[in-house]
Design an enzyme around this catalytic site. Structure first.
Site, PDB file in Angstrom:
ATOM      1  N   THR A 206       1.426   3.496   2.162  1.00  0.00           N
ATOM      2  CA  THR A 206       1.892   3.549   3.510  1.00  0.00           C
ATOM      3  C   THR A 206       3.469   2.913   3.427  1.00  0.00           C
ATOM      4  O   THR A 206       4.534   3.171   4.064  1.00  0.00           O
ATOM      5  CB  THR A 206       1.133   2.904   4.681  1.00  0.00           C
ATOM      6  OG1 THR A 206      -0.009   3.943   4.943  1.00  0.00           O
ATOM      7  CG2 THR A 206       1.792   3.109   5.805  1.00  0.00           C
TER       8      THR A 206
ATOM      9  N   CYS B 191      -8.069   5.428  18.179  1.00  0.00           N
ATOM     10  CA  CYS B 191      -7.620   5.307  19.596  1.00  0.00           C
ATOM     11  C   CYS B 191      -6.324   6.450  19.971  1.00  0.00           C
ATOM     12  O   CYS B 191      -5.480   6.432  18.842  1.00  0.00           O
ATOM     13  CB  CYS B 191      -7.033   3.939  19.961  1.00  0.00           C
ATOM     14  SG  CYS B 191      -5.955   3.747  21.337  1.00  0.00           S
TER      15      CYS B 191
ATOM     16  N   CYS C 151       0.988  -1.221  -0.032  1.00  0.00           N
ATOM     17  CA  CYS C 151      -0.107   0.241  -0.074  1.00  0.00           C
ATOM     18  C   CYS C 151       0.878   1.149  -0.133  1.00  0.00           C
ATOM     19  O   CYS C 151       2.231   1.190  -0.002  1.00  0.00           O
ATOM     20  CB  CYS C 151      -1.032   0.177   1.228  1.00  0.00           C
ATOM     21  SG  CYS C 151      -0.090   0.564   2.483  1.00  0.00           S
TER      22      CYS C 151
ATOM     23  N   HIS D 147       5.829   4.672   1.447  1.00  0.00           N
ATOM     24  CA  HIS D 147       6.427   5.836   2.245  1.00  0.00           C
ATOM     25  C   HIS D 147       7.326   5.192   3.137  1.00  0.00           C
ATOM     26  O   HIS D 147       8.441   5.775   3.528  1.00  0.00           O
ATOM     27  CB  HIS D 147       5.120   6.376   3.007  1.00  0.00           C
ATOM     28  CG  HIS D 147       4.253   7.380   2.206  1.00  0.00           C
ATOM     29  ND1 HIS D 147       4.828   8.107   1.421  1.00  0.00           N
ATOM     30  CD2 HIS D 147       3.019   7.558   2.377  1.00  0.00           C
ATOM     31  CE1 HIS D 147       3.627   8.742   0.775  1.00  0.00           C
ATOM     32  NE2 HIS D 147       2.774   8.427   1.252  1.00  0.00           N
TER      33      HIS D 147
ATOM     34  N   CYS E 195     -11.301   5.369  22.789  1.00  0.00           N
ATOM     35  CA  CYS E 195     -12.060   3.835  22.920  1.00  0.00           C
ATOM     36  C   CYS E 195     -13.005   3.734  23.837  1.00  0.00           C
ATOM     37  O   CYS E 195     -14.196   3.093  23.155  1.00  0.00           O
ATOM     38  CB  CYS E 195     -10.878   3.114  23.597  1.00  0.00           C
ATOM     39  SG  CYS E 195      -9.320   2.717  22.635  1.00  0.00           S
TER      40      CYS E 195
ATOM     41  N   HIS F 276       0.642  -4.862   5.597  1.00  0.00           N
ATOM     42  CA  HIS F 276      -0.704  -5.047   6.623  1.00  0.00           C
ATOM     43  C   HIS F 276      -1.870  -5.719   5.792  1.00  0.00           C
ATOM     44  O   HIS F 276      -2.896  -5.796   6.210  1.00  0.00           O
ATOM     45  CB  HIS F 276      -1.202  -4.031   7.440  1.00  0.00           C
ATOM     46  CG  HIS F 276      -1.289  -2.692   6.717  1.00  0.00           C
ATOM     47  ND1 HIS F 276      -0.196  -2.048   6.343  1.00  0.00           N
ATOM     48  CD2 HIS F 276      -2.311  -2.241   6.003  1.00  0.00           C
ATOM     49  CE1 HIS F 276      -0.625  -0.936   5.527  1.00  0.00           C
ATOM     50  NE2 HIS F 276      -1.931  -1.224   5.357  1.00  0.00           N
ATOM     51  N   GLU F 277      -1.850  -5.339   4.145  1.00  0.00           N
ATOM     52  CA  GLU F 277      -3.153  -5.984   3.712  1.00  0.00           C
ATOM     53  C   GLU F 277      -3.010  -7.475   3.338  1.00  0.00           C
ATOM     54  O   GLU F 277      -2.544  -7.839   2.134  1.00  0.00           O
ATOM     55  CB  GLU F 277      -3.020  -5.167   2.192  1.00  0.00           C
ATOM     56  CG  GLU F 277      -3.246  -3.576   2.576  1.00  0.00           C
ATOM     57  CD  GLU F 277      -3.051  -3.023   1.167  1.00  0.00           C
ATOM     58  OE1 GLU F 277      -3.094  -3.438   0.164  1.00  0.00           O
ATOM     59  OE2 GLU F 277      -3.313  -1.514   1.372  1.00  0.00           O
TER      60      GLU F 277
ATOM     61  N   CYS G 110      -8.726   4.580  26.604  1.00  0.00           N
ATOM     62  CA  CYS G 110      -8.627   6.103  26.352  1.00  0.00           C
ATOM     63  C   CYS G 110      -9.884   6.708  26.161  1.00  0.00           C
ATOM     64  O   CYS G 110     -10.909   6.150  25.864  1.00  0.00           O
ATOM     65  CB  CYS G 110      -7.536   6.228  25.103  1.00  0.00           C
ATOM     66  SG  CYS G 110      -8.390   5.876  23.603  1.00  0.00           S
TER      67      CYS G 110
END
Length: 340
Positions: A39, A104, A37, A42, A96, A60-61, A93
């Protein structure tokens, strides 16, 4: 099994993947595919070195299967096909506690703040898992995470049947937003400057505007019989897009900035006042967006295969990043096969 590590300075190394036994509340996955992706790109370019811990596995995909289940995990068993919603909120927090765990205040993003999925074995918290239907191939399963981004954006914008939607930017997320909005019954117009992306969007049956040569506000005015767009998604991440997004909506229209801007942008607040526009922040996704994305992918309504530019082995991750640099905007989604 192997793992690909970001070493800094646009360098990827491949070495042994050491499976991590799941602790209480965790599962270990055999990763099938992981998509690259924006990110990840980057990170590869060194723009997030203050956040990642070099050397680090990123990504993460993903899609894969449960390989091992930790103590206390219920509802999942070895062999289950799954995808991961890569968010790890603190749970305590104010965000959340008020139902906004996806933003979050102490959010950890799996694959950025923790090791990621460009490896054969990945251990993650069980709360991040979603089941992958048997009818969805594992490679298309890796498209669910970016599709969930689009589902979240379209849901927050409250896109309705018959509405006029403009998407500024025809990259992977922009086209997914356009396709999800069209599935919701909207009329969709995509504005882009890259010829390859314009051609792809047109081939997907979307109306397009070549922003290099066409007057986008004039086109939108004609397209909407003078009313203006109901919803505008800014997905280009450009200064020009940020300035343009306020010029297109109707009175009371909605604007959703989707792209991540690293610096403050010039936004026409007078136009916001003059037409009582609404601007909605949209970040990542929530559980219902992942489930919606899974259902859409399983329905075969979205031509996701058309968005995949290539497939590489894990040993070729560095080559895949380099190809994305060379191809630029002509590369859409590249998938990495992480295990045999």
């Amino acid at each position: 099994m192997k793992a690909a590590f970001y070493e800094g300075d646009r360098t990827i190394s491949v070495g042994p993947c050491i499976p991590e036994a799941p602790k209480a509340g965790e599962v270990r996955l055999k990763v099938a595919y992981c998509g690259i992706c924006g990110t990840d790109l980057h990170i590869f370019h060194g723009q997030m070195d203050k956040r990642v811990r070099v050397p680090q596995v990123i990504g993460h995909e993903m899609s894969g299967e449960v390989a091992e289940v930790g103590p206390g995990v219920k509802g999942f068993a070895v062999g289950d096909r799954v995808v991961v919603r890569p968010l790890w909120p603190c749970g305590t927090c104010p965000a959340c506690k008020s139902g906004y765990a996806h933003v979050c205040y102490k959010l950890k993003f799996l694959g950025i703040d923790t090791p990621g999925a460009f490896q054969g074995s990945w251990t993650v918290p069980a709360h991040a898992l979603h089941r992958l239907p048997a009818t969805v191939s594992l490679d298309l399963g890796a498209m669910i995470e970016p599709t969930a981004v689009a589902c979240h954006d379209v849901r927050l914008a409250q896109v309705r049947h018959g509405e006029a939607v403009v998407v500024i930017g025809g990259g992977p997320i922009g086209l997914l937003i356009a396709l999800v909005a069209r599935d919701a019954g909207a009329r969709v117009l995509v504005s882009e400057v890259n010829p390859h992306r314009l051609s792809l969007a047109w081939g997907l049956g979307l109306e397009v505007v070549d922003a290099r040569s066409e007057d986008l506000p004039a086109r939108v005015e004609t397209w909407t019989a003078g009313a203006g767009a109901d919803v505008v998604f800014e997905v280009s991440g450009s200064a020009a897009g940020a300035e343009m997004m306020t010029q297109l909506p109707r009175a009371g229209g909605r604007i959703v900035p989707v792209a991540i801007f690293s610096e403050p942008q010039k936004v026409d607040l007078f136009r916001m006042f003059w037409r009582e526009l609404k601007m909605l922040g949209a970040r990542v996704y929530q559980e219902e967006d992942f489930e919606r994305a899974i259902a859409l992918v399983a329905s075969n309504k979205l031509p996701l295969e058309r968005l995949i530019s290539g497939r590489f082995g894990l040993d070729e991750l560095g080559k895949a990043f380099a190809q994305m640099d060379i191809a630029g905007a002509e590369a859409m989604k590249i998938l990495i096969k992480c295990s045999e």
